[in-house]
Motif scaffolding. Structure first.
Motif, mmCIF file in Angstrom:
data_model
loop_
_atom_site.group_PDB
_atom_site.id
_atom_site.type_symbol
_atom_site.label_atom_id
_atom_site.label_comp_id
_atom_site.label_asym_id
_atom_site.label_seq_id
_atom_site.Cartn_x
_atom_site.Cartn_y
_atom_site.Cartn_z
ATOM 1 N N TRP A 188 0.850 -0.977 -0.056
ATOM 2 C CA TRP A 188 0.263 -0.011 -0.042
ATOM 3 C C TRP A 188 0.628 1.300 0.049
ATOM 4 N N HIS A 189 2.015 1.091 0.715
ATOM 5 C CA HIS A 189 3.092 2.329 0.811
ATOM 6 C C HIS A 189 2.149 3.724 1.382
ATOM 7 N N LEU A 190 1.384 3.558 2.555
ATOM 8 C CA LEU A 190 0.616 4.663 2.901
ATOM 9 C C LEU A 190 1.657 5.792 3.306
ATOM 10 N N GLY A 191 1.382 7.052 2.761
ATOM 11 C CA GLY A 191 2.095 7.982 3.355
ATOM 12 C C GLY A 191 3.189 8.384 2.075
ATOM 13 N N GLN A 192 3.088 7.680 0.889
ATOM 14 C CA GLN A 192 4.249 7.930 0.108
ATOM 15 C C GLN A 192 3.998 9.357 -0.565
ATOM 16 N N PHE A 193 5.346 9.866 -0.829
ATOM 17 C CA PHE A 193 5.363 11.337 -1.691
ATOM 18 C C PHE A 193 5.865 10.884 -2.789
ATOM 19 N N PHE A 194 5.227 11.531 -4.066
ATOM 20 C CA PHE A 194 5.481 11.173 -5.343
ATOM 21 C C PHE A 194 5.966 12.276 -5.963
ATOM 22 N N HIS A 195 7.357 12.259 -6.126
ATOM 23 C CA HIS A 195 7.995 13.468 -6.592
ATOM 24 C C HIS A 195 7.459 14.933 -5.810
ATOM 25 N N ASN A 196 7.405 14.693 -4.617
ATOM 26 C CA ASN A 196 7.185 15.903 -3.712
ATOM 27 C C ASN A 196 5.510 15.856 -3.416
ATOM 28 N N HIS A 197 4.948 15.100 -4.255
ATOM 29 C CA HIS A 197 3.308 15.298 -3.859
ATOM 30 C C HIS A 197 2.693 14.170 -3.181
ATOM 31 N N ASP A 198 2.031 14.387 -2.234
ATOM 32 C CA ASP A 198 1.442 13.333 -1.358
ATOM 33 C C ASP A 198 0.104 12.688 -2.127
ATOM 34 N N ARG A 199 0.006 11.461 -1.828
ATOM 35 C CA ARG A 199 -0.804 10.236 -2.405
ATOM 36 C C ARG A 199 -1.989 10.156 -1.624
ATOM 37 N N ASP A 200 -2.204 10.967 -0.636
ATOM 38 C CA ASP A 200 -3.382 10.984 0.407
ATOM 39 C C ASP A 200 -4.690 10.617 -0.335
ATOM 40 N N TYR A 201 -4.880 11.437 -1.491
ATOM 41 C CA TYR A 201 -6.256 11.184 -2.160
ATOM 42 C C TYR A 201 -6.274 9.898 -2.881
ATOM 43 N N GLU A 202 -5.309 9.616 -3.389
ATOM 44 C CA GLU A 202 -5.111 8.391 -4.163
ATOM 45 C C GLU A 202 -5.445 7.013 -3.457
ATOM 46 N N HIS A 203 -4.751 7.318 -2.239
ATOM 47 C CA HIS A 203 -5.111 6.194 -1.127
ATOM 48 C C HIS A 203 -6.178 6.003 -0.662
ATOM 49 N N SER A 258 -7.459 6.696 -9.737
ATOM 50 C CA SER A 258 -8.064 7.646 -9.622
ATOM 51 C C SER A 258 -7.137 9.136 -9.979
ATOM 52 N N VAL A 259 -5.963 8.723 -10.306
ATOM 53 C CA VAL A 259 -5.171 9.981 -10.790
ATOM 54 C C VAL A 259 -4.294 9.197 -11.940
ATOM 55 N N GLN A 260 -4.337 9.761 -13.499
ATOM 56 C CA GLN A 260 -3.549 9.174 -14.114
ATOM 57 C C GLN A 260 -2.026 9.691 -14.517
ATOM 58 N N LEU A 261 -1.296 9.026 -14.872
ATOM 59 C CA LEU A 261 0.237 9.308 -15.165
ATOM 60 C C LEU A 261 0.485 9.322 -16.588
ATOM 61 N N HIS A 262 1.283 10.144 -16.922
ATOM 62 C CA HIS A 262 1.662 10.504 -18.409
ATOM 63 C C HIS A 262 3.123 10.417 -18.759
ATOM 64 N N LYS A 263 3.745 9.649 -19.437
ATOM 65 C CA LYS A 263 5.026 9.676 -19.682
ATOM 66 C C LYS A 263 5.150 9.944 -21.090
ATOM 67 N N ILE A 264 5.960 11.189 -21.384
ATOM 68 C CA ILE A 264 6.198 11.756 -22.655
ATOM 69 C C ILE A 264 7.375 11.692 -23.089
ATOM 70 N N SER A 265 8.011 11.310 -24.138
ATOM 71 C CA SER A 265 9.384 11.179 -24.597
ATOM 72 C C SER A 265 9.626 11.406 -25.975
ATOM 73 N N GLY A 266 10.614 11.713 -26.397
ATOM 74 C CA GLY A 266 11.029 12.025 -27.918
ATOM 75 C C GLY A 266 11.780 13.473 -27.904
ATOM 76 N N GLU A 267 12.076 13.713 -29.260
ATOM 77 C CA GLU A 267 12.689 15.142 -29.458
ATOM 78 C C GLU A 267 11.877 16.185 -29.269
ATOM 79 N N LEU A 268 11.974 17.304 -29.024
ATOM 80 C CA LEU A 268 11.547 18.323 -28.317
ATOM 81 C C LEU A 268 10.222 18.874 -29.169
ATOM 82 N N GLN A 269 10.272 18.981 -30.285
ATOM 83 C CA GLN A 269 9.080 19.106 -31.360
ATOM 84 C C GLN A 269 7.970 18.103 -30.964
ATOM 85 N N HIS A 270 8.392 17.049 -30.963
ATOM 86 C CA HIS A 270 7.575 15.632 -30.733
ATOM 87 C C HIS A 270 7.048 15.853 -29.366
ATOM 88 N N VAL A 271 7.888 16.237 -28.407
ATOM 89 C CA VAL A 271 7.364 16.298 -26.883
ATOM 90 C C VAL A 271 6.035 17.203 -26.913
#
Length: 417
Positions: free
Chosen positions: A11-26, A287-300
């Motif tokens: 469960w990892h209750l109390g996790q911070f994801f890149h300095n954002h808390d996950r309280d809502y998602e948990h 409850s909260v989506q994640l997006h990973k964007i990669s490529g050259e700058l124009q494509h990003v």
């Protein structure tokens, strides 16, 4: 008699994801889980370790757990909740509140205990599971995360981690077999890395002495189900009844495509082999989506602008974005602001930006990937080791991880003193 239970972990209750808390998602996950418990009324809920994200969790994370236990007991008073400590947990801390847990039909096993005569204290590790009529329908063999200092040096069978692990499993399984009646099931719950398990980059390396991963050969054929924790991807290991339930929410961007779930299991010891074991994956809504964007700058920039629009008012409900851009030149000073401006407004949180340099032919150079992530002790050690001109050495790296584990254990002892 059939036994029905839910298997969940990490469960990892109390996790911070890149300095954002996950309280809502948990909170969303726990609300969903309560609804499943209300509908299915299982005999037991098994939480296979890493209940919290750190050994000294915030009061808000502890409150989430205890409020959940309160609510679960109210809607399913006969259900038992059995928990074990993972490598992120303090085993002593999860056991400290035992009087409180008993009020809600819950039990936590945090550490391996030994008797004064150096024999294994099996009573705490072997927990009965009852049905609505108070009959024992299963025995749960509970093995928290096995730290070398807690399992070695007690007798001739525990001179090192490898034989201590084998000894623990053999003694516990032998005792369970002696108590088991024909109409009772045997369930083993463990927090460990098994050989053949698929990992993600959010899992803290587990090193037990020099044993990086355990073998499924530790599990006797008499075990009806092995409920595992530690690896975040839901998966079986070797056989369908040896399973990781996985984490309920993605704990890193490498877990974007995981189908997070709770495993619903039913075991009927009196049935034929074909009908003895049944399981169903209950998929957890994200409850909260994640997006990973990669490529050259124009494509990003094109990908950022193509993301769905529509404002999300609450910041802790906005979607996470990770950008890895590929370039041959140093970044522009205002590049982060350009990324922010390209995103549809008030919907996303840009939590990570990294760049990967291209060589003159435009190919990716894996040696030139630069990340803004804070280094872990493991990554920092590798960087310094290689900077000094040393070649990669698995034995040295394992020794370092063992020291990290001992330091963590020492910190736990200080906190529990």
């Amino acid at each position: 008699m059939a036994v029905r239970f839910f298997h969940t972990s990490d469960w990892h209750l109390g996790q911070f994801f890149h300095n954002h808390d996950r309280d809502y998602e948990h909170t969303q996950f726990l609300t969903w889980l309560l609804e499943q418990i209300k509908q299915k009324q299982p005999h037991a809920l098994l939480i296979a370790g890493d209940i919290f994200d750190v050994i000294n969790p915030a009061s808000s994370a502890q409150k989430q757990l205890y409020q959940f236990l309160t609510d679960a007991h109210a809607i399913a008073p006969h259900m038992q909740t059995l928990m074990i400590a993972g490598n992120h947990d303090s085993g002593y801390r999860v056991e400290q509140v035992e009087p409180l847990l008993e009020k809600y039909n819950a039990k936590a096993v945090g550490v391996i205990a030994w008797n004064e005569d150096k024999t294994l204290n099996i009573e705490r590790l072997l927990q009965p599971i009852y049905n609505e009529d108070k009959n024992i329908v299963a025995w749960c063999l509970t093995l928290p995360f096995l730290r070398s200092a807690e399992i070695t040096g007690f007798n001739d069978q525990t001179t090192n981690s490898q034989n201590a692990i084998a000894y623990l499993h053999q003694k516990l399984i032998a005792e369970a077999k002696s108590r088991k009646q024909p109409d009772q099931a045997l369930i083993l719950m463990s927090h460990a890395h098994l050989q053949g398990g698929e990992t993600s980059d959010s899992e803290r390396p587990i090193i037990i002495g020099n044993e990086e991963a355990l073998s499924t050969s530790l599990y006797d054929d008499v075990i009806d189900y092995v409920a595992l924790g530690h690896l975040h991807k839901p998966q079986k290991v070797g056989q369908p009844h040896i399973r990781y339930s996985g984490s309920p929410i993605p704990l890193s961007f490498s877990e974007i495509r995981y189908k997070h779930q709770v495993v619903e299991v039913e075991i009927n010891p009196n049935s034929s082999d074909e009908n003895r074991f049944k399981f169903q994956a209950l998929e957890i809504p994200r409850s909260v989506q994640l997006h990973k964007i990669s490529g050259e700058l124009q494509h990003v920039f094109e990908q950022l602008k193509a993301l769905p629009s529509g404002e999300i008012e609450a910041i802790n409900q906005r979607e996470y974005v990770d950008i890895e851009y590929h370039t041959q030149t140093p970044p522009q000073p205002n590049l982060r602001q350009q990324f922010e401006d390209a995103l549809p407004p008030h919907r996303y949180r840009l939590v990570r930006i990294s760049r990967k340099y291209l060589n003159q032919q435009g190919d990716h150079d894996p040696q030139n990937k630069i990340s803004l992530e804070p280094p872990t002790p493991e990554k920092l050690f590798q960087q310094i080791w290689e900077k000094q001109g040393y070649h990669s050495d698995d034995a040295v790296f394992k020794d370092f991880l063992s020291l990290v584990d001992e330091a963590q254990k020492s910190l736990e002892d200080d906190l529990s003193a």
